[in-house]
Design a protein around this motif. Structure first.
Motif, PDB file in Angstrom:
ATOM      1  N   ALA A 119     -16.696  76.963  22.713  1.00  0.00           N
ATOM      2  CA  ALA A 119     -16.592  76.031  23.841  1.00  0.00           C
ATOM      3  C   ALA A 119     -15.584  76.546  24.871  1.00  0.00           C
ATOM      4  O   ALA A 119     -15.807  76.471  26.088  1.00  0.00           O
ATOM      5  N   ARG A 120     -14.476  77.116  24.369  1.00  0.00           N
ATOM      6  CA  ARG A 120     -13.456  77.667  25.272  1.00  0.00           C
ATOM      7  C   ARG A 120     -14.047  78.817  26.104  1.00  0.00           C
ATOM      8  O   ARG A 120     -13.884  78.870  27.331  1.00  0.00           O
ATOM      9  N   ILE A 121     -14.792  79.679  25.428  1.00  0.00           N
ATOM     10  CA  ILE A 121     -15.395  80.826  26.130  1.00  0.00           C
ATOM     11  C   ILE A 121     -16.419  80.333  27.161  1.00  0.00           C
ATOM     12  O   ILE A 121     -16.520  80.851  28.276  1.00  0.00           O
ATOM     13  N   THR A 122     -17.154  79.304  26.800  1.00  0.00           N
ATOM     14  CA  THR A 122     -18.155  78.755  27.724  1.00  0.00           C
ATOM     15  C   THR A 122     -17.470  78.171  28.965  1.00  0.00           C
ATOM     16  O   THR A 122     -17.903  78.413  30.102  1.00  0.00           O
ATOM     17  N   GLY A 123     -16.407  77.410  28.727  1.00  0.00           N
ATOM     18  CA  GLY A 123     -15.672  76.827  29.864  1.00  0.00           C
ATOM     19  C   GLY A 123     -15.136  77.912  30.778  1.00  0.00           C
ATOM     20  O   GLY A 123     -15.228  77.829  32.014  1.00  0.00           O
ATOM     21  N   ALA A 124     -14.612  78.988  30.161  1.00  0.00           N
ATOM     22  CA  ALA A 124     -14.043  80.070  30.975  1.00  0.00           C
ATOM     23  C   ALA A 124     -15.134  80.766  31.789  1.00  0.00           C
ATOM     24  O   ALA A 124     -14.932  81.122  32.956  1.00  0.00           O
ATOM     25  N   SER A 125     -16.319  80.932  31.194  1.00  0.00           N
ATOM     26  CA  SER A 125     -17.359  81.644  31.943  1.00  0.00           C
ATOM     27  C   SER A 125     -17.912  80.769  33.069  1.00  0.00           C
ATOM     28  O   SER A 125     -18.293  81.284  34.128  1.00  0.00           O
ATOM     29  N   LEU A 126     -17.910  79.473  32.867  1.00  0.00           N
ATOM     30  CA  LEU A 126     -18.319  78.584  33.968  1.00  0.00           C
ATOM     31  C   LEU A 126     -17.337  78.716  35.141  1.00  0.00           C
ATOM     32  O   LEU A 126     -17.732  78.838  36.310  1.00  0.00           O
ATOM     33  N   ALA A 127     -16.048  78.713  34.786  1.00  0.00           N
ATOM     34  CA  ALA A 127     -15.039  78.832  35.853  1.00  0.00           C
ATOM     35  C   ALA A 127     -15.157  80.174  36.563  1.00  0.00           C
ATOM     36  O   ALA A 127     -14.892  80.278  37.766  1.00  0.00           O
ATOM     37  N   VAL A 240     -17.778  64.933  20.676  1.00  0.00           N
ATOM     38  CA  VAL A 240     -16.851  65.673  19.802  1.00  0.00           C
ATOM     39  C   VAL A 240     -15.656  66.075  20.676  1.00  0.00           C
ATOM     40  O   VAL A 240     -15.730  67.054  21.435  1.00  0.00           O
ATOM     41  N   PRO A 241     -14.543  65.339  20.576  1.00  0.00           N
ATOM     42  CA  PRO A 241     -13.428  65.578  21.493  1.00  0.00           C
ATOM     43  C   PRO A 241     -12.910  67.009  21.465  1.00  0.00           C
ATOM     44  O   PRO A 241     -12.575  67.562  22.520  1.00  0.00           O
ATOM     45  N   ASP A 242     -12.877  67.642  20.283  1.00  0.00           N
ATOM     46  CA  ASP A 242     -12.330  69.012  20.208  1.00  0.00           C
ATOM     47  C   ASP A 242     -13.140  69.985  21.060  1.00  0.00           C
ATOM     48  O   ASP A 242     -12.594  70.935  21.628  1.00  0.00           O
ATOM     49  N   ILE A 243     -14.444  69.762  21.106  1.00  0.00           N
ATOM     50  CA  ILE A 243     -15.316  70.667  21.889  1.00  0.00           C
ATOM     51  C   ILE A 243     -15.099  70.408  23.381  1.00  0.00           C
ATOM     52  O   ILE A 243     -14.930  71.345  24.172  1.00  0.00           O
ATOM     53  N   ALA A 244     -15.087  69.137  23.750  1.00  0.00           N
ATOM     54  CA  ALA A 244     -14.917  68.792  25.171  1.00  0.00           C
ATOM     55  C   ALA A 244     -13.588  69.350  25.686  1.00  0.00           C
ATOM     56  O   ALA A 244     -13.503  69.960  26.757  1.00  0.00           O
ATOM     57  N   ARG A 245     -12.548  69.149  24.879  1.00  0.00           N
ATOM     58  CA  ARG A 245     -11.215  69.612  25.296  1.00  0.00           C
ATOM     59  C   ARG A 245     -11.152  71.139  25.386  1.00  0.00           C
ATOM     60  O   ARG A 245     -10.545  71.700  26.298  1.00  0.00           O
ATOM     61  N   ALA A 246     -11.833  71.796  24.451  1.00  0.00           N
ATOM     62  CA  ALA A 246     -11.819  73.280  24.466  1.00  0.00           C
ATOM     63  C   ALA A 246     -12.552  73.819  25.697  1.00  0.00           C
ATOM     64  O   ALA A 246     -12.156  74.842  26.257  1.00  0.00           O
ATOM     65  N   ILE A 247     -13.609  73.146  26.130  1.00  0.00           N
ATOM     66  CA  ILE A 247     -14.305  73.587  27.359  1.00  0.00           C
ATOM     67  C   ILE A 247     -13.328  73.513  28.533  1.00  0.00           C
ATOM     68  O   ILE A 247     -13.220  74.444  29.338  1.00  0.00           O
ATOM     69  N   VAL A 248     -12.598  72.403  28.593  1.00  0.00           N
ATOM     70  CA  VAL A 248     -11.644  72.222  29.691  1.00  0.00           C
ATOM     71  C   VAL A 248     -10.531  73.273  29.614  1.00  0.00           C
ATOM     72  O   VAL A 248     -10.149  73.878  30.626  1.00  0.00           O
ATOM     73  N   GLU A 249     -10.029  73.511  28.394  1.00  0.00           N
ATOM     74  CA  GLU A 249      -8.953  74.506  28.253  1.00  0.00           C
ATOM     75  C   GLU A 249      -9.428  75.886  28.691  1.00  0.00           C
ATOM     76  O   GLU A 249      -8.727  76.609  29.397  1.00  0.00           O
TER      77      GLU A 249
END
Ligand code: ATP
Ligand code: HSE
Length: 316
Positions: A119-127, A240-249
């Motif tokens: 999720a973190r990697i996905t959020g970073a690639s979106l940004a 799933v809060p951990d996933i949502a938060r990891a996307i944001v992080e």
């Protein structure tokens, strides 16, 4: 999904030979995607992905190809269309626009396989898409799924073949109008993907091999795109809060989320749930295997959390 276009052998040969990459072999239609027709094909020793655009005209396909070329050239993991020796990216096959891409090996993640790290990697690639932005020569338009388009679609819901959906046209239309009025018109905006669901990301082990399907890409608020990604990746039976938060992080590692965007994420998320509820009801091709009810449930989940609860889940 369906292979909607089957080009004549001679047309396919002539189309592929223009790339000057060897003779075609192992041509295979792919039962993938909901919009376009796709083929896998070898040219010489290498494998390629051939896309025949089913819904875009030549100009739209060229705009998308120029966008992909620009993003790939700037480090976004997405396959760039291959040019013929004269520099053409989009040509005509069976009367439709078509483009050739390098084949990318990779797998989509199922929901159970989405870890906070993915999720973190996905959020970073979106940004990264947001940071790179569109090619200077081809600014994106406002897209096909803005509030006005959604309201027009709602007027078709009364004649839907789905009796459960048929009664929802007015309430969905009112919900869109109401959230559209609350939208902050000054949010940081630019190129957004608009549809970064799990099936639009290919992975090789723990890294992203390709972000795919920029058909919904448009000029819009970055917060809307982040909300779409959170909604599509962070729900199993419930949020799933951990996933949502990891996307944001992950997103914030590449691009900081401004205070007005933090305030706006709730409304942008509500609008995004409406977008996918409405398009799933009104688009027969999408409806196959994609339940609109999931996005009604997601909207209810976000509304139950409320503005501050949603921000808290996201760690903002
Ligand atoms: N370059 C590529 N190499 C290998 N496979 C690819 C490549 N590009 C796309 N695919 C595969 O083909 C599938 C469909 O591609 P794409 O998203 O472009 O189709 P689509 O018809 O626009 O569908 P949808 O809108 O439902 O995603 C992807 O989910 C992916 O699995
Ligand atoms: N990702 C969309 C379909 C393509 O826009 C959905 O799941 O409804």
């Amino acid at each position: 999904m369906a292979i909607r276009t089957i080009p004549a052998d001679a047309d396919l040969q002539s189309f592929l030979s223009a790339y000057g990459r060897g003779s075609p072999s192992n041509v295979r239609g792919l039962e993938a995607g909901t919009v376009n027709t796709s083929y896998a094909v070898n040219l010489g020793d290498d494998r390629y992905f051939l896309r025949i655009y089913e819904e875009q005209g030549h100009d739209g396909a060229e705009r998308e190809a120029a966008l992909l070329f620009h993003l790939a050239s700037n480090g976004v993991p997405t396959p760039a269309p291959i040019a013929t020796p004269d520099g053409t990216l989009v040509r005509t096959l069976a009367g439709k626009p078509a483009a050739l891409f390098p084949w990318v090996d990779g797998d989509m993640l199922c929901q159970r396989a989405v870890t906070p790290e993915a999720a973190r990697i996905t959020g970073a690639s979106l940004a990264m898409v947001h940071r790179v932005g569109p090619p200077p020569s081809a600014a994106p338009n406002e897209g096909r799924f803005g509030p006005k388009d959604l309201v027009v679609r709602c007027s078709r819901i009364a004649s839907s073949s789905d009796p459960e959906a048929r009664v929802l046209g007015d309430s969905l239309s009112e919900a869109v109008s109401s959230v559209a009025k609350r939208r902050d018109p000054l949010l940081p905006s630019g190129l957004v993907h608009g549809d970064l669901f799990r099936d639009n990301v290919l992975w090789q082990q723990s890294r992203i091999a390709a972000l795919l399907d920029f058909e919904s890409a448009h000029h819009g608020p970055f917060a809307y795109d982040l909300a779409v990604t959170i909604l599509s990746w962070s729900f199993a039976d419930a949020l799933v809060p951990d996933i949502a938060r990891a996307i944001v992080e992950g997103y914030r590692e590449e691009r900081e989320i401004t205070p007005p965007e933090r305030d706006a994420l709730y409304d942008e998320a509500i609008l995004a749930t409406l977008r996918f509820t409405i398009t799933r009801i009104t688009d027969d091709a999408i409806r196959v295997g994609k339940r609109w009810q999931r996005f009604v449930e997601r909207r209810e989940a976000i509304e139950r959390l409320g503005r501050s609860g949603f921000r808290e889940v996201l760690g903002l």
